[in-house]
Design an enzyme around this catalytic site. Structure first.
Site: not given
Ligand SMILES: [Zn+2]
Length: 358
Positions: A124-125, A128, A134, A177
């Site tokens: 996830h990171e 980015h 997201h 999320y």
């Molecule tokens: Zn994030």
């Protein structure tokens, strides 16, 4: 809940935070459609990013990161490699956040044990940093989720004018999320999928099929990679039972939550060659090409034995060369019996760390 707490905690300890864990450069707040912040592609078609050094991390944490990044390297043309002369690269700091896209120079990614080191959280990171927002911030999100503003304590649940790459909204993305992230009180959802509120969101077990497709599309990678996340299913070579094309190379990553994986071939006919160097199938006991080999290059006609992965992932590779094809294969998989899994640490291959001077 722990994840959302950490998101908040670390998010507010650094400047220019956007959507909880994304850092934007000063003056770039609206730059969600970002071409200049993509990582460059080298002449061989690969996007090479060097992570590290992570010297402050324990060996197990480094191996978790290696495992997560190897999955990206295996399924996409984004390759995490040892740093040589690159001036732009990432390194790991404590936290749970990332910059959005490549910012130039030495660029931190925040990862921390107990909340931000699940495979999917690391991805996830890193996603980015590759330029992904997201999932629930997509321009079309209102058709797929309802944001419960009255239960949100922090974070940014706004929509952005995103570049959706012509690919569908993905509830199972590592970029989505969870239902309770940033909730003001226990049991109060901040995001509710519509129209079916029971659709799971917020998984951090690893890249979804669309996560892989989106990386490959954004970086214009010519890859044939699929992720199979159902508890049973089947897949086959292209055109099966008609002959598969020459020069194909496809990967199927099977991941079944908390289960072993059983794989069975129902049909098998590949061009025979003495060492199966022409066309072959190769199967790994894990999620990347650095995982231990379960079945080495195999060709000709079946039958093949049934195969069992010791953990919850199995990788199947199929390759054909430039001449002579056959009808290919069809395989089906399902969850194994309810036997305890090998611990994650045992199944992680340390190969990468011998090759990255960390
Ligand atoms: Zn994030």
């Amino acid at each position: 809940p722990l994840i959302s707490l950490l998101h908040v905690l670390f998010a507010f300890s650094v400047p220019f935070v956007y959507e909880g864990d994304i850092l934007l450069r000063r003056g770039r707040r609206s730059a969600i459609n970002c071409e200049s912040c993509l990582w460059p592609k080298s002449q061989d078609g690969l996007v090479k990013i060097s992570p590290g050094p992570f010297l402050f991390l324990a060996m197990t944490e480094r191996s978790w990161i290696a495992d997560a990044l190897q999955e990206i390297s295996t399924l996409t043309c984004v390759q995490f490699v040892n740093r040589t002369t690159e001036t732009d690269y990432v390194y790991v700091e404590h936290g749970c956040w990332s910059y959005f896209g490549k910012i130039g120079g030495r660029q931190a990614v925040g990862l921390v044990k107990n909340g931000c080191m699940d495979k999917g959280a690391i991805q996830h990171e890193m996603n980015h940093a590759l330029g992904f927002i997201h999932e629930q911030a997509r321009s079309d999100r209102d058709k797929f989720v309802k944001i419960m503003w009255e239960h949100i304590v922090a974070g940014n649940f706004g929509k952005v004018n995103s570049k959706n790459l012509g690919l569908p909204y993905d509830y199972s993305s590592v970029m989505h999320y969870g239902a309770y992230d940033f909730s003001s009180s226990p049991g109060k959802q901040t995001i509710v999928p519509v129209p079916d509120p029971s659709i799971p969101i917020g998984q951090r077990e690893g890249l979804s099929n669309l996560d892989v497709a989106k990386i490959n599309k954004l970086y214009k990678c010519n890859r044939c990679s699929s992720v199979l996340l159902k508890s049973k299913g089947s897949f086959s070579s292209v055109n099966h039972p008609s002959p598969y094309p020459n020069n194909s190379n496809c990967l199927w990553l099977i991941r079944i939550r908390q289960s072993k994986i059983f794989l069975q071939f129902e049909d098998f006919d590949l061009q025979p060659s003495s060492d199966c160097s022409s066309d072959y199938i190769k199967i790994y006991n894990g999620n990347s090409k650095n995982s231990p080999v379960l079945l080495d290059k195999y060709c000709g006609k079946g039958p093949l034995p049934s195969l069992v992965a010791s953990g919850s992932t199995m990788l199947v590779e199929f390759a054909s060369d430039e001449s002579i094809t056959a009808t290919g294969f069809r395989a089906s998989y399902n969850r194994g019996m309810n036997t305890p899994l090998q611990s994650l640490e045992n199944s992680i291959n340390m190969f990468v760390w011998k090759n990255w001077n960390l």
